[in-house]
Scaffold this motif. Structure first.
Motif, PDB file in Angstrom:
ATOM      1  N   ASP A  26      26.672 -50.294 -62.353  1.00  0.00           N
ATOM      2  CA  ASP A  26      26.764 -51.635 -61.796  1.00  0.00           C
ATOM      3  C   ASP A  26      25.391 -52.255 -61.562  1.00  0.00           C
ATOM      4  O   ASP A  26      25.223 -53.460 -61.686  1.00  0.00           O
ATOM      5  CB  ASP A  26      27.549 -51.599 -60.481  1.00  0.00           C
ATOM      6  N   ILE A  27      24.406 -51.439 -61.222  1.00  0.00           N
ATOM      7  CA  ILE A  27      23.055 -51.941 -60.993  1.00  0.00           C
ATOM      8  C   ILE A  27      22.050 -50.836 -61.275  1.00  0.00           C
ATOM      9  O   ILE A  27      22.301 -49.663 -60.984  1.00  0.00           O
ATOM     10  CB  ILE A  27      22.897 -52.476 -59.540  1.00  0.00           C
ATOM     11  N   GLU A  28      20.936 -51.209 -61.883  1.00  0.00           N
ATOM     12  CA  GLU A  28      19.780 -50.328 -62.027  1.00  0.00           C
ATOM     13  C   GLU A  28      18.742 -50.831 -61.023  1.00  0.00           C
ATOM     14  O   GLU A  28      18.293 -51.976 -61.116  1.00  0.00           O
ATOM     15  CB  GLU A  28      19.214 -50.391 -63.441  1.00  0.00           C
ATOM     16  N   GLY A  73      22.285 -46.781 -60.734  1.00  0.00           N
ATOM     17  CA  GLY A  73      21.091 -46.015 -61.077  1.00  0.00           C
ATOM     18  C   GLY A  73      19.984 -46.329 -60.094  1.00  0.00           C
ATOM     19  O   GLY A  73      19.790 -47.490 -59.717  1.00  0.00           O
ATOM     20  N   ILE A  74      19.263 -45.298 -59.638  1.00  0.00           N
ATOM     21  CA  ILE A  74      18.203 -45.455 -58.646  1.00  0.00           C
ATOM     22  C   ILE A  74      16.953 -44.725 -59.107  1.00  0.00           C
ATOM     23  O   ILE A  74      17.027 -43.600 -59.618  1.00  0.00           O
ATOM     24  CB  ILE A  74      18.641 -44.880 -57.282  1.00  0.00           C
ATOM     25  N   SER A  75      15.804 -45.352 -58.888  1.00  0.00           N
ATOM     26  CA  SER A  75      14.518 -44.691 -59.074  1.00  0.00           C
ATOM     27  C   SER A  75      13.586 -45.163 -57.960  1.00  0.00           C
ATOM     28  O   SER A  75      13.751 -46.271 -57.425  1.00  0.00           O
ATOM     29  CB  SER A  75      13.916 -45.035 -60.437  1.00  0.00           C
ATOM     30  N   VAL A  76      12.607 -44.314 -57.597  1.00  0.00           N
ATOM     31  CA  VAL A  76      11.643 -44.651 -56.547  1.00  0.00           C
ATOM     32  C   VAL A  76      10.239 -44.545 -57.121  1.00  0.00           C
ATOM     33  O   VAL A  76       9.901 -43.543 -57.765  1.00  0.00           O
ATOM     34  CB  VAL A  76      11.777 -43.713 -55.327  1.00  0.00           C
ATOM     35  N   ILE A  77       9.420 -45.578 -56.893  1.00  0.00           N
ATOM     36  CA  ILE A  77       8.020 -45.511 -57.291  1.00  0.00           C
ATOM     37  C   ILE A  77       7.138 -45.717 -56.060  1.00  0.00           C
ATOM     38  O   ILE A  77       7.546 -46.338 -55.072  1.00  0.00           O
ATOM     39  CB  ILE A  77       7.658 -46.544 -58.376  1.00  0.00           C
ATOM     40  N   GLN A  78       5.929 -45.164 -56.117  1.00  0.00           N
ATOM     41  CA  GLN A  78       4.898 -45.399 -55.122  1.00  0.00           C
ATOM     42  C   GLN A  78       3.769 -46.184 -55.783  1.00  0.00           C
ATOM     43  O   GLN A  78       3.487 -45.991 -56.970  1.00  0.00           O
ATOM     44  CB  GLN A  78       4.378 -44.076 -54.557  1.00  0.00           C
ATOM     45  N   TRP A  79       3.112 -47.056 -55.023  1.00  0.00           N
ATOM     46  CA  TRP A  79       2.099 -47.918 -55.625  1.00  0.00           C
ATOM     47  C   TRP A  79       1.077 -48.358 -54.589  1.00  0.00           C
ATOM     48  O   TRP A  79       1.332 -48.354 -53.392  1.00  0.00           O
ATOM     49  CB  TRP A  79       2.755 -49.156 -56.254  1.00  0.00           C
ATOM     50  N   SER A  80      -0.099 -48.752 -55.087  1.00  0.00           N
ATOM     51  CA  SER A  80      -1.097 -49.409 -54.233  1.00  0.00           C
ATOM     52  C   SER A  80      -1.915 -50.383 -55.101  1.00  0.00           C
ATOM     53  O   SER A  80      -1.466 -51.500 -55.335  1.00  0.00           O
ATOM     54  CB  SER A  80      -1.990 -48.399 -53.504  1.00  0.00           C
ATOM     55  N   SER A  81      -3.063 -49.943 -55.618  1.00  0.00           N
ATOM     56  CA  SER A  81      -3.929 -50.853 -56.364  1.00  0.00           C
ATOM     57  C   SER A  81      -3.510 -50.955 -57.834  1.00  0.00           C
ATOM     58  O   SER A  81      -2.489 -50.395 -58.238  1.00  0.00           O
ATOM     59  CB  SER A  81      -5.384 -50.385 -56.255  1.00  0.00           C
ATOM     60  N   TRP A  91      14.796 -41.582 -62.521  1.00  0.00           N
ATOM     61  CA  TRP A  91      16.113 -42.217 -62.496  1.00  0.00           C
ATOM     62  C   TRP A  91      17.216 -41.207 -62.201  1.00  0.00           C
ATOM     63  O   TRP A  91      17.283 -40.147 -62.825  1.00  0.00           O
ATOM     64  CB  TRP A  91      16.396 -42.910 -63.830  1.00  0.00           C
ATOM     65  N   ARG A  92      18.049 -41.564 -61.245  1.00  0.00           N
ATOM     66  CA  ARG A  92      19.205 -40.759 -60.857  1.00  0.00           C
ATOM     67  C   ARG A  92      20.474 -41.592 -60.963  1.00  0.00           C
ATOM     68  O   ARG A  92      20.481 -42.778 -60.640  1.00  0.00           O
ATOM     69  CB  ARG A  92      19.086 -40.251 -59.415  1.00  0.00           C
ATOM     70  N   LEU A  93      21.541 -40.954 -61.399  1.00  0.00           N
ATOM     71  CA  LEU A  93      22.854 -41.590 -61.446  1.00  0.00           C
ATOM     72  C   LEU A  93      23.591 -41.244 -60.169  1.00  0.00           C
ATOM     73  O   LEU A  93      23.766 -40.067 -59.830  1.00  0.00           O
ATOM     74  CB  LEU A  93      23.631 -41.071 -62.657  1.00  0.00           C
ATOM     75  N   LEU A  94      24.039 -42.272 -59.432  1.00  0.00           N
ATOM     76  CA  LEU A  94      24.799 -42.062 -58.202  1.00  0.00           C
ATOM     77  C   LEU A  94      26.219 -42.583 -58.406  1.00  0.00           C
ATOM     78  O   LEU A  94      26.418 -43.762 -58.699  1.00  0.00           O
ATOM     79  CB  LEU A  94      24.167 -42.796 -57.021  1.00  0.00           C
ATOM     80  N   ALA A  95      27.186 -41.702 -58.242  1.00  0.00           N
ATOM     81  CA  ALA A  95      28.581 -42.085 -58.470  1.00  0.00           C
ATOM     82  C   ALA A  95      29.477 -41.670 -57.311  1.00  0.00           C
ATOM     83  O   ALA A  95      30.686 -41.654 -57.461  1.00  0.00           O
ATOM     84  CB  ALA A  95      29.090 -41.469 -59.770  1.00  0.00           C
ATOM     85  N   GLY A  96      28.893 -41.350 -56.172  1.00  0.00           N
ATOM     86  CA  GLY A  96      29.708 -40.957 -55.037  1.00  0.00           C
ATOM     87  C   GLY A  96      28.858 -40.388 -53.922  1.00  0.00           C
ATOM     88  O   GLY A  96      27.629 -40.267 -54.033  1.00  0.00           O
ATOM     89  N   PRO A  97      29.488 -40.012 -52.806  1.00  0.00           N
ATOM     90  CA  PRO A  97      28.758 -39.506 -51.643  1.00  0.00           C
ATOM     91  C   PRO A  97      27.889 -38.288 -51.920  1.00  0.00           C
ATOM     92  O   PRO A  97      26.791 -38.169 -51.365  1.00  0.00           O
ATOM     93  CB  PRO A  97      29.878 -39.175 -50.650  1.00  0.00           C
ATOM     94  N   THR A  98      28.356 -37.390 -52.768  1.00  0.00           N
ATOM     95  CA  THR A  98      27.560 -36.194 -53.060  1.00  0.00           C
ATOM     96  C   THR A  98      26.241 -36.570 -53.714  1.00  0.00           C
ATOM     97  O   THR A  98      25.175 -36.052 -53.355  1.00  0.00           O
ATOM     98  CB  THR A  98      28.341 -35.233 -53.967  1.00  0.00           C
ATOM     99  N   ASP A  99      26.287 -37.492 -54.675  1.00  0.00           N
ATOM    100  CA  ASP A  99      25.063 -37.947 -55.330  1.00  0.00           C
ATOM    101  C   ASP A  99      24.152 -38.668 -54.338  1.00  0.00           C
ATOM    102  O   ASP A  99      22.931 -38.517 -54.372  1.00  0.00           O
ATOM    103  CB  ASP A  99      25.394 -38.892 -56.482  1.00  0.00           C
ATOM    104  N   ALA A 100      24.744 -39.483 -53.464  1.00  0.00           N
ATOM    105  CA  ALA A 100      23.955 -40.222 -52.486  1.00  0.00           C
ATOM    106  C   ALA A 100      23.272 -39.272 -51.503  1.00  0.00           C
ATOM    107  O   ALA A 100      22.098 -39.456 -51.155  1.00  0.00           O
ATOM    108  CB  ALA A 100      24.841 -41.209 -51.738  1.00  0.00           C
TER     109      ALA A 100
END
Length: 245
Positions: A26-28, A73-81, A91-100
């Motif tokens: 539904d959303i990336e 789909g969820i991904s996390v990045i860190q950034w500064s300069s 990237w991770r696929l989340l399809a329910g509470p266990t994935d979350a």
């Protein structure tokens, strides 16, 4: 539905493979965390804990399953300069509470990989936009969640970088942390966010980040094609999405 079940069984980390169809979601969503020199280690920890707690919340977990595909789909990045950006959680696929719950644990254990630097929102946006390529998913929406406690002060021109990201059909949402810049939310509204149904959430400080990231994630996950949305009290929904004073 069968495609989704097979995807959940086969994938924890989504990686591209030649000839394999992309997984519908539904959303990336890319969550971009500010790690510039204005963010001390305690403030970084508050960001991480707030994000992890949001994914453990039953309302967020229900919202994850509320769209047509019942997955995100969820991904996390860190950034500064301008030179400092990296993928902290692929990237991770989340399809329910266990994935979350699983990604919440992964975020909670995520080390800080960038310890200093200026604030280049522009370069961070372009880096985040590139991470969508080849992630193995196809979402109804692609969104970058940009969190920061300051204005763009180094690197590429923000107007140019923002335009390039929006030209790819990617929405930019913002989370302005106002601990040092009281009017940062206005800056985000005017210069950072953009695209389809873009919005900016506000946190008064890093302690308030926990509430702000919950509101932001819930609004983003609810703003997808709905199959069976989360059953919430309407008055709670309206109150929770009001801007912070």
């Amino acid at each position: 539905m069968l495609r989704l079940v097979l995807a959940v069984l086969c994938l924890l980390t989504v990686a591209p493979a030649t000839g394999r169809a992309e997984i519908p979601v539904d959303i990336e969503l890319v969550l971009a965390i500010d790690c510039s020199s204005s963010v001390d280690d305690e403030e970084f920890s508050l960001q991480v804990a707030g994000m992890a707690n949001a994914f453990r919340d039953p309302m967020i977990q229900e919202a994850i399953q509320g769209g047509v595909e019942g997955a995100i789909g969820i991904s996390v990045i860190q950034w500064s300069s301008d030179r400092f950006q990296n993928v902290a959680v692929p990237w991770r696929l989340l399809a329910g509470p266990t994935d979350a719950d699983r990604i919440a644990d992964e975020i909670a254990a995520m080390p800080r990989t960038i310890g200093t630097g200026a604030t280049s929102i522009a370069n961070a946006l372009l880096f985040a936009a590139e991470t969508f390529n080849g992630n193995g998913m196809e979402g109804y929406r692609r969104v970058i969640d940009m969190s920061a406690d300051g204005e763009n002060n180094q690197g590429l021109d923000l107007h140019v970088a923002r335009a390039q990201v929006l030209a790819r059909g990617i929405t930019i949402n913002g989370l302005a942390i106002r601990n040092e810049f009281p009017h940062l939310d206005i800056y985000f509204q005017d210069r950072v966010i953009g695209g389809d149904r873009a919005f900016a959430e506000t946190a008064k400080d890093y302690v308030d980040y926990r509430n702000a990231i919950f509101r932001k994630l819930f609004r983003e996950l609810r703003d997808v094609p709905v199959a069976v949305g989360p059953s919430l009290d309407p008055s709670w929904k309206e109150a929770s999405l009001l801007p912070h004073p």
